[in-house]
Enzyme design. Structure first.
Site, PDB file in Angstrom:
ATOM      1  N   SER A 157       0.849  -1.193   0.000  1.00  0.00           N
ATOM      2  CA  SER A 157       0.000   0.000   0.000  1.00  0.00           C
ATOM      3  C   SER A 157       0.887   1.245   0.000  1.00  0.00           C
ATOM      4  O   SER A 157       1.981   1.241  -0.566  1.00  0.00           O
ATOM      5  CB  SER A 157      -0.941  -0.047   1.205  1.00  0.00           C
ATOM      6  OG  SER A 157      -1.824   1.051   1.190  1.00  0.00           O
TER       7      SER A 157
ATOM      8  N   TYR B 286      -3.597   8.012  -7.325  1.00  0.00           N
ATOM      9  CA  TYR B 286      -2.752   7.033  -6.639  1.00  0.00           C
ATOM     10  C   TYR B 286      -3.229   6.800  -5.206  1.00  0.00           C
ATOM     11  O   TYR B 286      -3.426   5.658  -4.776  1.00  0.00           O
ATOM     12  CB  TYR B 286      -1.304   7.527  -6.634  1.00  0.00           C
ATOM     13  CG  TYR B 286      -0.321   6.624  -5.929  1.00  0.00           C
ATOM     14  CD1 TYR B 286       0.146   5.468  -6.547  1.00  0.00           C
ATOM     15  CD2 TYR B 286       0.158   6.949  -4.663  1.00  0.00           C
ATOM     16  CE1 TYR B 286       1.073   4.645  -5.902  1.00  0.00           C
ATOM     17  CE2 TYR B 286       1.082   6.143  -4.018  1.00  0.00           C
ATOM     18  CZ  TYR B 286       1.532   4.985  -4.646  1.00  0.00           C
ATOM     19  OH  TYR B 286       2.444   4.179  -3.999  1.00  0.00           O
TER      20      TYR B 286
ATOM     21  N   LYS C 228      -4.920   3.350  -3.515  1.00  0.00           N
ATOM     22  CA  LYS C 228      -4.293   2.658  -2.390  1.00  0.00           C
ATOM     23  C   LYS C 228      -5.236   2.599  -1.181  1.00  0.00           C
ATOM     24  O   LYS C 228      -5.223   1.619  -0.423  1.00  0.00           O
ATOM     25  CB  LYS C 228      -2.981   3.340  -2.013  1.00  0.00           C
ATOM     26  CG  LYS C 228      -1.884   3.207  -3.059  1.00  0.00           C
ATOM     27  CD  LYS C 228      -1.456   1.754  -3.250  1.00  0.00           C
ATOM     28  CE  LYS C 228      -0.255   1.640  -4.168  1.00  0.00           C
ATOM     29  NZ  LYS C 228       0.222   0.243  -4.316  1.00  0.00           N
TER      30      LYS C 228
ATOM     31  N   THR D  78      13.522   4.199  -5.080  1.00  0.00           N
ATOM     32  CA  THR D  78      13.136   3.532  -6.320  1.00  0.00           C
ATOM     33  C   THR D  78      12.976   4.562  -7.441  1.00  0.00           C
ATOM     34  O   THR D  78      13.099   5.775  -7.223  1.00  0.00           O
ATOM     35  CB  THR D  78      11.805   2.784  -6.142  1.00  0.00           C
ATOM     36  OG1 THR D  78      10.772   3.746  -5.860  1.00  0.00           O
ATOM     37  CG2 THR D  78      11.887   1.763  -5.014  1.00  0.00           C
TER      38      THR D  78
END
Length: 260
Positions: free
Chosen positions: A145, A159, A163, A192
């Site tokens: 999540s 987004y 979630k 990331t």
């Protein structure tokens, strides 16, 4: 004779997903892993060569229309995981997308729809496809999540809402499926490609103080290493206590100390 568990891992090609995969492969007794990714990267190809008995990689585009996605998921479950290994014990749902990073008044509804297909509906479809196997073996579902599920950022509406829906799905699954253990994990700000895009591309959409938060976390070393959160997620996929079912937890929550 012990049975080797079977794990389906989505979003396995990079970032957190790749870290989970590498953690699982490095275990003293690794599970059989079906690694699902949109693009089979050179790293995944290499891992498949070095772990031919343990790892199978397949390509699935989770943004596909529902009818195509249903067929793809059925194929990967029945024709790959069950036909090769005879069971499914865990699903780690890690795939997702951030776009569109745009204010509500600027984003198209079609863009929101695609985000919900990737971040929410495809997860429901995967779980529906494996639920019989998970009931049979007392299986586990790990949902990746986000803190955006419970806190808004400018431009993150699609987004965050997707979630939040995933968190509710986690609660519902825990309520309806007593033989399945499920948890939703907030991985924090992880180093990331998504964070790179937030720092270098999406700052013009976010408020200055919001953008500064992500810049400072990177600058000051406060960003989470993929391998750290990946180990927790992988360990949850392998052995998750029943008392965690239905919860939404930070990856480094004290309740998860045994999984670090």
């Amino acid at each position: 004779m012990s049975v080797t568990p079977v794990v389906i891992l989505t979003g396995a090609g990079r970032g957190i997903g790749l870290a989970i995969l590498q953690h699982l492969l490095a275990l003293p007794s690794p599970p059989h892993i079906l690694a699902v990714t949109r693009t089979i990267t050179p790293t995944l190809k290499s891992l498949s060569i070095t772990h031919p008995q343990t790892l199978e990689t397949v390509s699935v585009d989770f943004s596909s229309p529902p009818s195509d996605l249903k067929s793809d998921i059925k194929t990967l479950i029945t024709d790959v995981a069950i036909n090769r290994w005879g069971r499914i014990d865990s699903v780690i749902l890690n795939h997702g997308r951030l776009d569109p990073v745009a204010k509500v008044g600027d984003a198209e509804v079609e863009e929101w729809e695609e985000t919900f297909r990737v971040n929410f509906f495809s997860n429901v479809e995967v779980v529906r496809g494996v639920i019989g196997e998970l009931r049979r073996f007392g299986g586990r579902v790990v949902m990746v999540s986000s803190g955006a599920a419970v806190g808004a950022y400018t431009g993150w509406g699609a987004y965050g809402a997707s979630k939040a829906a995933l968190n509710h799905f986690n609660q519902t699954l825990a309520l309806e499926e007593p033989d399945v253990t499920t948890v939703a994990i907030r991985p924090g700000v992880v180093d990331t490609d998504m964070q790179t895009a937030l720092r270098e591309v999406h700052g013009k959409v976010m408020k200055p103080e919001e953008h500064a938060k992500f810049l400072n976390l990177k600058k000051n070393g406060g960003i989470v290493k993929p391998e750290d959160v990946g180990a927790v997620l992988g360990n949850l996929g392998m052995r998750m206590e029943k008392g965690l079912s239905g919860k939404f937890l930070n990856w480094n929550d004290e309740a998860l100390a045994a999984y670090r």
